[in-house]
Design a protein around this motif. Structure first.
Motif, PDB file in Angstrom:
ATOM      1  N   LEU A  32     -42.263 -19.800  17.519  1.00  0.00           N
ATOM      2  CA  LEU A  32     -41.730 -20.873  16.684  1.00  0.00           C
ATOM      3  C   LEU A  32     -41.468 -22.122  17.518  1.00  0.00           C
ATOM      4  N   SER A  33     -41.790 -23.270  16.941  1.00  0.00           N
ATOM      5  CA  SER A  33     -41.541 -24.554  17.608  1.00  0.00           C
ATOM      6  C   SER A  33     -40.221 -25.167  17.179  1.00  0.00           C
ATOM      7  N   ILE A  43     -26.238 -19.602  11.385  1.00  0.00           N
ATOM      8  CA  ILE A  43     -25.691 -18.665  12.367  1.00  0.00           C
ATOM      9  C   ILE A  43     -26.828 -17.929  13.067  1.00  0.00           C
ATOM     10  N   ILE A  44     -27.723 -17.355  12.276  1.00  0.00           N
ATOM     11  CA  ILE A  44     -28.829 -16.581  12.835  1.00  0.00           C
ATOM     12  C   ILE A  44     -29.782 -17.478  13.608  1.00  0.00           C
ATOM     13  N   GLY A  45     -30.039 -18.681  13.070  1.00  0.00           N
ATOM     14  CA  GLY A  45     -30.918 -19.621  13.758  1.00  0.00           C
ATOM     15  C   GLY A  45     -30.377 -20.012  15.120  1.00  0.00           C
ATOM     16  N   TYR A  48     -30.768 -16.894  17.529  1.00  0.00           N
ATOM     17  CA  TYR A  48     -32.169 -16.661  17.875  1.00  0.00           C
ATOM     18  C   TYR A  48     -32.696 -17.790  18.750  1.00  0.00           C
ATOM     19  N   SER A  49     -32.307 -19.022  18.445  1.00  0.00           N
ATOM     20  CA  SER A  49     -32.742 -20.168  19.245  1.00  0.00           C
ATOM     21  C   SER A  49     -32.216 -20.082  20.672  1.00  0.00           C
ATOM     22  N   LEU A 105     -33.214 -26.605  17.099  1.00  0.00           N
ATOM     23  CA  LEU A 105     -32.537 -26.108  15.906  1.00  0.00           C
ATOM     24  C   LEU A 105     -31.982 -27.262  15.093  1.00  0.00           C
ATOM     25  N   PHE A 106     -32.159 -27.175  13.783  1.00  0.00           N
ATOM     26  CA  PHE A 106     -31.631 -28.172  12.852  1.00  0.00           C
ATOM     27  C   PHE A 106     -30.738 -27.443  11.851  1.00  0.00           C
ATOM     28  N   ILE A 107     -29.464 -27.803  11.839  1.00  0.00           N
ATOM     29  CA  ILE A 107     -28.486 -27.172  10.956  1.00  0.00           C
ATOM     30  C   ILE A 107     -28.155 -28.132   9.819  1.00  0.00           C
TER      31      ILE A 107
END
Length: 260
Positions: A32-33, A43-45, A48-49, A105-107
């Protein structure tokens, strides 16, 4: 070379299905880019990131009851806050900054001061995650920069927008398919609230799903947003739902130019 991004919806404990999806991507060696996440997906992102495997995230979620009462702190105003979750983030991601993450990551969260959806991608990480995951009526809003944040899913529960123009290929993981024609609707108060919320946002999710090259939406009827006791089963359902689209995912991998 094309870039592949994934969008992770909200959904509380059902977010364990995202981990199954991410495990499937790992098994298929799809890199993933970028990741866009909201609420549980944020939370998960974030985890994982930071380079933490889906299996380890799952075990951590189960042990710490992220979506159970153990990590909720009762406030005098009758709401809970997620400061217990902050402590877990500190343990797993020692640096409180987006810049420490291995995958951009974008939240997405909701700013209740302006009534607008906001995207957070730099600066302090923990409060951005907590703000995006603060379910209205249950959790108190989280101050962040000039915002007062609540659950991003209120306005956008499948936030594709941060990845548009950044990724050529989008994978959507939506964990709120709660029933089909053959599934009775629960009359439990929490289940009804959950179902009503997702009925309200269903059309906006449906429109955004059309932008995804692969859209994964496992059926998760009967799994509540605050119950981690079925986490292993939800993880497996997410994994199988992704593997059901194995050929489409491998085709995206081929088109992207990613080699094993």
């Amino acid at each position: 070379m094309s870039k592949i991004g994934i969008v992770l919806s909200g959904g509380g404990a059902r977010g364990a299905a995202h981990l199954g999806v991410l495990k499937a991507l790992d098994d298929l060696e799809i890199k993933l880019s970028a990741i866009s996440g909201v609420s549980a997906g944020a939370i998960i992102g974030a985890l994982y990131s930071a380079g933490i495997s889906p299996e380890k995230i799952l075990e951590t979620l189960k042990a710490q009851s992220y979506f159970g009462i153990k990590d909720f702190l009762w406030m005098k105003n009758g709401l809970f806050n997620l400061e217990g979750l902050r402590k877990r983030l500190l343990e797993l991601i020692p640096q409180d900054d987006f810049s420490c993450l291995k995958i951009p990551l974008f939240i997405v969260a909701t700013d209740i001061l302006t009534g607008a959806s906001v995207t957070l991608s730099d600066g302090k990480l923990y409060d951005a995650v907590l703000g995006s995951a603060s379910v209205p009526v249950v959790f108190e809003p989280k101050p962040y920069k000039d915002y007062l944040l609540l659950d991003g899913g209120i306005l956008n529960n499948l936030p594709i927008e941060p990845l548009l123009g950044r990724c050529n290929i989008l994978i959507g993981s939506h964990v709120n398919k709660l029933h089909d024609a053959n599934t009775p609707i629960s009359l439990d108060k929490t289940a009804l609230m959950d179902q009503c919320f997702h009925l309200v946002i269903a059309n906006s999710v449906k429109e955004r799903a059309k932008a995804c090259h692969v859209y994964i939406e496992p059926l998760l009827a009967g799994f509540g947003i605050f119950e981690m006791k079925h986490a292993d089963q939800i993880f497996e359902i997410g994994y199988n739902a992704a593997m059901d689209q194995r050929e489409q995912l491998l085709a995206l991998k081929k088109d992207s130019g990613i080699t094993e």
